[in-house]
Design a protein around this motif. Structure first.
Motif, PDB file in Angstrom:
ATOM      1  N   TYR A  96       0.832  -1.200   0.000  1.00 45.88           N
ATOM      2  CA  TYR A  96       0.000   0.000   0.000  1.00 45.88           C
ATOM      3  C   TYR A  96       0.867   1.250   0.000  1.00 45.88           C
ATOM      4  CZ  TYR A  96      -2.986   3.732   1.539  1.00 45.88           C
ATOM      5  OH  TYR A  96      -3.631   4.928   1.623  1.00 45.88           O
ATOM      6  N   ARG A  97       1.904   1.237   0.801  1.00 48.64           N
ATOM      7  CA  ARG A  97       2.814   2.374   0.907  1.00 48.64           C
ATOM      8  C   ARG A  97       3.488   2.634  -0.445  1.00 48.64           C
ATOM      9  NH1 ARG A  97       3.474   6.788   3.263  1.00 48.64           N
ATOM     10  NH2 ARG A  97       5.544   7.389   3.909  1.00 48.64           N
ATOM     11  N   ALA A  98       3.910   1.553  -1.091  1.00 52.20           N
ATOM     12  CA  ALA A  98       4.567   1.709  -2.388  1.00 52.20           C
ATOM     13  C   ALA A  98       3.594   2.309  -3.395  1.00 52.20           C
ATOM     14  CB  ALA A  98       5.076   0.363  -2.881  1.00 52.20           C
ATOM     15  N   TRP A  99       2.351   1.832  -3.340  1.00 52.13           N
ATOM     16  CA  TRP A  99       1.338   2.337  -4.256  1.00 52.13           C
ATOM     17  C   TRP A  99       1.085   3.809  -4.000  1.00 52.13           C
ATOM     18  CZ3 TRP A  99      -3.768   3.862  -2.901  1.00 52.13           C
ATOM     19  CH2 TRP A  99      -4.597   4.141  -4.002  1.00 52.13           C
ATOM     20  N   GLN A 100       1.071   4.173  -2.714  1.00 57.39           N
ATOM     21  CA  GLN A 100       0.810   5.552  -2.340  1.00 57.39           C
ATOM     22  C   GLN A 100       1.957   6.458  -2.791  1.00 57.39           C
ATOM     23  OE1 GLN A 100       0.907   6.269   1.801  1.00 57.39           O
ATOM     24  NE2 GLN A 100      -0.954   7.484   1.808  1.00 57.39           N
ATOM     25  N   LEU A 101       3.196   5.959  -2.646  1.00 56.93           N
ATOM     26  CA  LEU A 101       4.354   6.800  -2.959  1.00 56.93           C
ATOM     27  C   LEU A 101       4.644   6.838  -4.447  1.00 56.93           C
ATOM     28  CD1 LEU A 101       6.774   5.786  -0.092  1.00 56.93           C
ATOM     29  CD2 LEU A 101       5.823   8.044  -0.454  1.00 56.93           C
ATOM     30  N   LEU A 102       4.492   5.691  -5.111  1.00 56.34           N
ATOM     31  CA  LEU A 102       4.945   5.589  -6.488  1.00 56.34           C
ATOM     32  C   LEU A 102       3.793   5.558  -7.489  1.00 56.34           C
ATOM     33  CD1 LEU A 102       7.590   2.800  -5.892  1.00 56.34           C
ATOM     34  CD2 LEU A 102       8.034   5.240  -6.018  1.00 56.34           C
ATOM     35  N   GLY A 103       2.573   5.276  -7.018  1.00 52.69           N
ATOM     36  CA  GLY A 103       1.452   5.159  -7.942  1.00 52.69           C
ATOM     37  C   GLY A 103       1.315   3.777  -8.519  1.00 52.69           C
ATOM     38  N   ASP A 105       2.607  -0.686  -7.614  1.00 53.00           N
ATOM     39  CA  ASP A 105       3.265  -1.499  -6.590  1.00 53.00           C
ATOM     40  C   ASP A 105       4.255  -2.455  -7.240  1.00 53.00           C
ATOM     41  OD1 ASP A 105       1.580  -3.310  -7.737  1.00 53.00           O
ATOM     42  OD2 ASP A 105       1.049  -4.292  -5.857  1.00 53.00           O
ATOM     43  N   GLU A 106       4.843  -1.998  -8.345  1.00 47.41           N
ATOM     44  CA  GLU A 106       5.748  -2.902  -9.042  1.00 47.41           C
ATOM     45  C   GLU A 106       7.134  -2.872  -8.427  1.00 47.41           C
ATOM     46  OE1 GLU A 106       5.766  -2.429 -13.201  1.00 47.41           O
ATOM     47  OE2 GLU A 106       3.727  -3.166 -13.403  1.00 47.41           O
ATOM     48  N   VAL A 107       7.729  -4.039  -8.378  1.00 45.99           N
ATOM     49  CA  VAL A 107       9.095  -4.134  -7.894  1.00 45.99           C
ATOM     50  C   VAL A 107      10.009  -3.682  -9.023  1.00 45.99           C
ATOM     51  CG1 VAL A 107      10.850  -5.667  -6.980  1.00 45.99           C
ATOM     52  CG2 VAL A 107       8.455  -6.065  -6.446  1.00 45.99           C
TER      53      VAL A 107
ATOM     54  N   ALA B 157       9.823   7.722  -1.442  1.00 44.13           N
ATOM     55  CA  ALA B 157       9.709   7.138  -2.776  1.00 44.13           C
ATOM     56  C   ALA B 157      11.034   6.544  -3.234  1.00 44.13           C
ATOM     57  CB  ALA B 157       9.240   8.195  -3.763  1.00 44.13           C
ATOM     58  N   VAL B 160      11.660   3.172  -1.033  1.00 39.46           N
ATOM     59  CA  VAL B 160      10.690   2.085  -0.888  1.00 39.46           C
ATOM     60  C   VAL B 160      11.088   0.881  -1.738  1.00 39.46           C
ATOM     61  CG1 VAL B 160       9.090   2.843  -2.695  1.00 39.46           C
ATOM     62  CG2 VAL B 160       8.220   1.601  -0.750  1.00 39.46           C
ATOM     63  N   ARG B 161      11.764   1.145  -2.883  1.00 39.31           N
ATOM     64  CA  ARG B 161      12.184   0.056  -3.750  1.00 39.31           C
ATOM     65  C   ARG B 161      13.184  -0.863  -3.043  1.00 39.31           C
ATOM     66  NH1 ARG B 161      16.212  -1.352  -6.270  1.00 39.31           N
ATOM     67  NH2 ARG B 161      17.374   0.370  -5.369  1.00 39.31           N
ATOM     68  N   MET B 164      11.597  -2.999  -0.466  1.00 39.49           N
ATOM     69  CA  MET B 164      10.836  -4.109  -1.050  1.00 39.49           C
ATOM     70  C   MET B 164      11.750  -5.271  -1.413  1.00 39.49           C
ATOM     71  SD  MET B 164       8.046  -3.211  -3.789  1.00 39.49           S
ATOM     72  CE  MET B 164       7.621  -1.568  -3.964  1.00 39.49           C
TER      73      MET B 164
ATOM     74  N   ILE C 176      -5.959   4.340   5.937  1.00 38.06           N
ATOM     75  CA  ILE C 176      -6.073   4.399   4.481  1.00 38.06           C
ATOM     76  C   ILE C 176      -7.326   5.158   4.083  1.00 38.06           C
ATOM     77  CG2 ILE C 176      -6.522   2.961   2.464  1.00 38.06           C
ATOM     78  CD1 ILE C 176      -4.495   1.014   3.503  1.00 38.06           C
ATOM     79  N   GLY C 186      -5.050   9.207  -2.266  1.00 43.92           N
ATOM     80  CA  GLY C 186      -4.714   8.240  -3.302  1.00 43.92           C
ATOM     81  C   GLY C 186      -3.254   8.374  -3.672  1.00 43.92           C
ATOM     82  N   PRO C 187      -2.851   7.670  -4.701  1.00 51.31           N
ATOM     83  CA  PRO C 187      -1.431   7.663  -5.047  1.00 51.31           C
ATOM     84  C   PRO C 187      -0.999   9.015  -5.567  1.00 51.31           C
ATOM     85  CG  PRO C 187      -2.703   6.571  -6.726  1.00 51.31           C
ATOM     86  CD  PRO C 187      -3.651   6.859  -5.626  1.00 51.31           C
ATOM     87  N   ARG C 188       0.248   9.361  -5.258  1.00 52.60           N
ATOM     88  CA  ARG C 188       0.797  10.618  -5.750  1.00 52.60           C
ATOM     89  C   ARG C 188       1.092  10.526  -7.227  1.00 52.60           C
ATOM     90  NH1 ARG C 188       5.566  12.038  -1.907  1.00 52.60           N
ATOM     91  NH2 ARG C 188       4.426  11.918   0.024  1.00 52.60           N
TER      92      ARG C 188
END
Lengths: 140, 511, 188
Positions: A96-103, A105-107, B157, B160-161, B164, C176, C186-188
C-alpha cells in the motif's frame, strides 16, 4: 525417515510451483500471494513431516497414543503460521505504501542492473555512431 | 545459574513491551533501552566467563528435557559473539539517540524505534543461544521482522524500492528455511542440534548431502554469500546510518554463525571443504571488485561487507581448528569494524550532504576527528598491522597454508589479493573524501525524510558513540592474545562437539 | 477530517425532515463511529451490535479453555480482534469518542510485557524459566476451579494480539480511509 504419499507430494509440488511462479512476478500483490502460497506449502510439508498419522489431533484422550499425530510438527506449523500471518500484513502495508508513494506497486530493477543497462545503451550508441561513420566513409 | 542464559532473550522482549507502552515518553524509552542493553552486556560477559571455565551452560525451558523441549545453550562461541554483538548494539543505540536529539530535540519520542530495536536484540540473542533448528528459524524471523520495520520505517519514494527487495528476498529465504526444517524433521524426527548430529550419522549419505546443501543455501542468503548476495548492497545503504550499521554488523554475522553452527555440529566432514572454499573465493572477489566500481560511499561499504563475508566462509572452508579460530576472531573483529565504518559514514554525510565520493573533498581539514575515526576501522578492515583485522587475517592465512592442497593455496592467495583490493578501496575513499579541495556541504536532497544530511555539524553524542566503537576495535586488537585463546578453545569445542552434546543431552541441566 | 465528515452528516440529516421518518432507532446502532449516513448499512450495524458481545465472550472462553482444549491466547485474541473488525466494517473508523480509549501500542506493550514476565516468575519460586504450575481453588457456588499459571502468559498474548489487530484497523483500515478522503488522497 518419514515418507510422503503421492497425492500430498503432488499437492506440495503444486503449491511450491505456484508460489515460486507468483514470486517471480513484478507486482508486489502477486509476490505477496506467492509468499502466502509458499507459506502454506511449507506448513503442509511440516505437517507431513510428522509421519503417517499427520492430521489427527494430538490430544491425549482423543485417540490411543500410537494413533496420535506427532505434536511437534503441529506446534512448529502453528508458530510458522503466526509468523506468516504477521509478515503478510506487513507486506500488505508495504504494498500500500509503495502504491501511495509511487502510484504502482511494481518491484523495480536492481540499481546495478540499471547501471549496466545504461552502460549498454551508451556502448550501443557509440557502436552505431562508429558504424555510421564507417558507412559514410565507405559510400564516399 | 543457568537462568542467566534466558536473560538476553527475555529481558529485551519484556522491555520492548514497556517501551511500547511508554511510547510517548522519549526519555523513559531511551533510559530503558540503554539500561537493558547494559544489563545484557554484563550478563553476556558472565556467561562467557562461566562457559569458558565450567563448560556450556544449558537452560531447558519449562523444565522439558532436551530432544523434545527447547534448550538455550551458551557455549564459548555463542557467549563470545553475544558479548561483542551487544556491545555494538549499545554503542549504536547511543549514536542513534544522539542523532535523534540533535535532529529533533530532546522531547520528541519515536514510538516505534526503541521497542523494535529491543526486539531485534532479543532475536539476535536467541539466534546465538538457541539449541534447536526451529528456534533458530524463529530467531531469524524476529530479527528479520524488526529489520523490515527499521529499514522501511518512514520510507520515501526513493527508498521504498530498496525496502521491497530486501523484504521479498528475506521472506523467500525464510520459506526455504521452513522447508528445510520440514525435510530435516521428516528425515531424522528431531530438530535439536545436538540430537541431529547423532541422527544424521544413521542416514544414508545422499539425503544428508542434500540437507547440508539446503542449509548452505538458506544461511547463504542470510549471510550474503555470492551468488546469493544481490539484495545486500541494494538495501542496507538506504537506511539511516545507525540502522544500516546495526543490520550490516549483526544480521550477516548471525547468518555466518548459523552456517558454522549447523554445518560443523550436525554434519561429519573431513578437513578442507572444497565447495565452501570455492564459494568463499567467489564471495571475496565479487565483493571486492563490486566495491571498486562504486561511487556511493555506503554502497561501497556494503560491497566490502560482502567481500569480507568471504573471509569468514574461507575459514569455514578450511574446516579445522586453526581455520575456525580464524573465523571466530574475524567475526569479532568484523562486527565492531563494520558497524563503526557505517556510523562514520553517517558522520561524513553530515558534513558533505552526499554519499557520492566524487562530490566530496577536504574532510580531513573540515574535521580531523572524523578523519581519525574513519582511518582506524578502515585500516583495520584492510588488515594493516597493528589493528584488529591484521590479527584475524593472520590467523586465517596461517590456517589456509595449513590445508596443504592446491585449492587451499589458491584460496589463500585470493585472501591476500582481496585484502589488497580492500586496502585500495578504502585508500580511494581516503584520497577522494578526506584529501583534496574543501567543499561546502550540499543541501539535504529530501528534507522530509529521516536521513538528515549536509547540516555541517555533528552532535557530541554521535561522535562519542562512534569513538566508543573505535576504541572497542582497538581493544579487540590489544586483547588479541586472550581473544585468540578463547577463540581457539571455542573452535576446539566446535570441532569435537562432545562438550555441547553432553551438556544438552546429558540430562544435567548445567550450572 | 473526522469532525468535518461527521458534522456534514448531521447537517444533512437535519435539512430534510423526510429523512427522519424512516430513521432507525438509535439504540440499535453503534455509538462512537463516524461513517457517513449515506454509507450506513443498517442490517450489518445491527448484526454487529448484537453479535459483538457474544464474540467477545467466546474469545474469553477460548482464552480460558486454552490449556487443556483447543483455544488459547492467540486464537482468543484473534477472535476478539474479529469482533472489532466487524464493528469497523459496520460502523467505519473509530473516532475519539469511541468506547475504546486505550491506544493500541499501549495494549501491545502491556500484553508483551505480561507474557514475558509470566515466563520469568517461576524463577522467583526456584523453578525453571517458562515452567508452569496449576492451582486448584474451591470457590463457593462455582465449585472447584483449576488455574494454570500459564494462563497469564495466554492473557498477555491475548492482549498483544488484540492490540495488533486494533493497530492494523487503525493504520491499514481507517488510516487508508483517511488518506483517500484527504484532499489529493490516493497515489501521488
Amino acid at each position: 525417515m518419514n515418507t510422503v504419499n503421492l497425492t500430498m507430494a503432488i499437492v506440495l509440488g503444486g503449491l511450491y510451483a505456484t508460489g515460486f511462479y507468483l514470486l517471480l512476478q513484478r507486482s508486489l500483490m502477486r509476490v505477496l500471494l506467492g509468499i502466502v502460497i509458499l507459506g502454506h506449502g511449507a506448513n503442509l510439508l511440516l505437517q507431513l513431516a510428522g509421519g503417517s498419522q499427520a492430521g489427527r489431533p494430538p490430544m491425549l484422550g482423543d485417540a490411543p497414543i500410537e494413533r496420535m499425530a506427532d505434536p511437534l510438527p503441529q506446534a512448529m506449523a502453528l508458530t510458522a503460521i503466526v509468523i506468516t500471518f504477521a509478515l503478510t500484513t506487513f507486506l500488505l502495508a508495504l504494498a500500500y505504501r509503495a502504491w501511495q508513494l509511487l502510484g504502482h506497486d511494481e518491484v523495480q530493477d536492481d540499481v546495478e542492473d540499471r547501471r549496466i543497462r545504461r552502460l549498454e545503451a551508451e556502448l550501443a550508441e557509440a557502436d552505431e555512431e562508429t558504424e555510421r561513420e564507417l558507412d559514410s566513409e565507405a559510400t564516399r | 545459574m543457568s537462568e542467566l542464559v534466558a536473560v538476553p532473550v527475555l529481558l529485551p522482549l519484556a522491555a520492548a513491551g514497556l517501551s511500547m507502552a511508554f511510547g510517548r515518553f522519549a526519555d523513559v524509552q531511551r533510559l530503558l533501552g540503554l539500561l537493558v542493553l547494559g544489563v545484557i552486556v554484563v550478563d553476556a560477559a558472565v556467561l562467557l566467563y562461566f562457559a569458558d571455565v565450567h563448560g556450556p551452560l544449558v537452560l531447558h525451558l519449562g523444565g522439558w528435557a532436551a530432544p523434545v523441549g527447547i534448550a538455550l545453550v551458551a557455549d564459548r562461541l555463542a557467549a563470545l559473539l553475544l558479548l561483542i554483538s551487544v556491545i555494538v548494539m549499545f554503542a549504536v543505540l547511543l549514536y542513534s539517540i544522539g542523532q535523534r536529539i540533535t535532529d529533533y530535540g530532546r522531547g520528541t519520542a519515536s514510538t516505534t524505534f526503541h521497542p523494535i530495536y529491543l526486539v531485534l536484540c532479543s532475536g539476535v540473542s536467541l539466534a546465538y543461544l538457541t539449541g534447536d533448528l526451529f528456534n533458530l528459524f524463529v530467531a531469524f524471523e524476529i530479527m528479520l521482522a524488526s529489520s523490515y520495520v527499521l529499514i522501511n520505517r518512514r520510507t520515501t519514494a526513493s527508498r521504498v524500492r530498496a525496502g521491497m527487495t530486501y523484504t521479498i528476498v528475506s521472506l523467500s529465504s525464510s520459506v526455504l528455511f521452513l522447508t528445510m526444517i520440514g525435510l530435516v524433521y521428516a528425515a531424522t524426527g528431531t530438530v535439536n542440534l545436538a540430537d541431529l548430529a547423532l541422527e544424521m550419522g544413521q542416514l544414508p549419505p545422499a539425503p544428508v548431502r542434500a540437507l547440508a546443501l539446503l542449509m548452505v543455501i538458506v544461511f547463504g542468503v542470510k549471510s550474503a554469500m555470492v551468488p546469493l548476495h544481490f539484495w545486500l548492497p541494494d538495501s542496507y545503504p538506504n537506511a539511516p546510518a545507525p540502522i544500516t550499521a546495526i543490520l550490516a554488523a549483526l544480521l550477516t554475522k548471525v547468518g555466518i554463525y548459523a552456517m558454522i553452527r549447523t554445518q560443523i555440529l550436525v554434519f561429519e566432514r573431513e578437513p578442507s571443504w572444497p565447495l565452501m572454499l570455492t564459494l568463499a573465493m567467489a564471495t571475496m572477489i565479487v565483493g571486492a571488485l563490486g566495491a571498486l566500481a562504486q561511487n556511493d560511499l555506503n554502497r561501497m561499504l556494503s560491497f566490502l561487507l560482502v567481500s569480507h563475508i568471504g573471509f569468514m566462509l574461507f575459514g569455514l572452508g578450511v574446516y579445522d581448528i586453526a581455520g575456525l579460530t580464524g573465523v571466530i576472531l574475524y567475526i569479532v573483529h568484523h562486527i565492531t569494524v563494520q558497524a563503526t565504518l557505517f556510523l562514520v559514514s553517517g558522520l561524513i554525510t553530515r558534513y558533505t550532504g552526499t554519499v557520492a565520493l566524487s562530490r566530496m573533498g577536504g574532510l580531513a581539514k573540515i574535521s580531523p576527528l572524523v578523519a581519525v575515526l574513519f582511518a582506524v576501522p578502515a585500516l583495520s578492515l584492510a588488515g594493516v598491522p597493528p589493528f584488529s583485522g591484521f590479527v584475524a587475517k593472520l590467523a586465517l592465512l596461517r590456517s589456509g597454508i595449513g590445508v596443504g592442497t592446491v585449492w587451499g593455496y589458491v584460496a589463500t592467495g585470493v585472501v591476500v589479493l582481496t585484502s589488497l583490493l580492500t586496502l585500495y578501496a578504502v585508500a580511494r575513499v581516503w584520497s577522494r573524501a578526506f584529501w583534496g579541495q574543501v567543499r561546502d556541504p550540499e543541501g539535504d536532497p529530501d528534507p522530509t525524510d529521516e536521513l538528515v544530511v549536509g547540516t555541517g555539524d555533528t552532535s557530541p553524542g554521535m561522535v562519542r558513540a562512534t569513538g566508543v566503537l573505535v576504541l572497542s576495535t582497538v581493544l579487540v586488537a590489544a586483547l588479541a592474545g586472550p581473544l585468540a585463546e578463547v577463540s581457539r578453545r571455542a573452535a576446539t569445542d566446535l570441532i569435537t562437539g562432545e562438550a555441547y552434546r553432553t551438556a544438552v543431552l546429558g540430562g544435567d541441566s548445567g550450572g | 477530517m473526522t469532525d468535518s465528515r461527521a458534522s456534514d452528516g448531521q447537517g444533512e440529516a437535519a435539512e430534510g425532515a423526510w429523512f427522519h421518518s424512516d430513521a432507525p432507532a438509535e439504540r440499535w446502532l453503534l455509538s462512537g463511529y463516524s461513517r457517513d449516513p449515506r454509507e450506513r448499512t443498517i442490517l450489518l450495524e445491527l448484526v454487529a451490535r448484537v453479535v459483538f458481545p457474544t464474540v467477545i465472550v467466546f474469545s474469553v472462553y477460548l482464552l480460558f479453555a486454552g490449556h487443556y482444549r483447543s483455544g488459547g491466547g492467540f486464537s482468543g485474541g484473534l477472535v476478539a480482534g474479529q469482533a472489532f473488525v466487524l464493528r469497523y466494517l459496520a460502523g467505519g473508523r473509530l473516532d475519539d469518542s469511541s468506547t475504546v480509549s486505550m491506544r493500541p501500542p499501549v495494549l501491545i506493550g502491556i500484553g508483551l510485557t505480561t507474557a514475558v514476565l509470566t515466563g520469568l516468575v517461576p524463577v522467583l519460586f526456584g523453578g525453571v524459566v517458562l515452567e508452569s504450575a496449576s492451582f486448584t481453588f474451591a470457590v463457593p457456588l462455582l465449585g472447584k476451579i483449576k488455574v494454570v499459571s500459564s494462563l497469564f502468559l495466554d492473557i498477555g498474548v491475548y492482549l498483544l494480539i488484540l492490540g495488533v489487530v486494533l493497530d492494523l484497523l487503525r493504520t491499514l483500515g481507517s488510516g487508508i480511509e483517511a488518506d483517500i478522503a484527504a484532499p489529493g488522497g490516493g497515489p501521488r
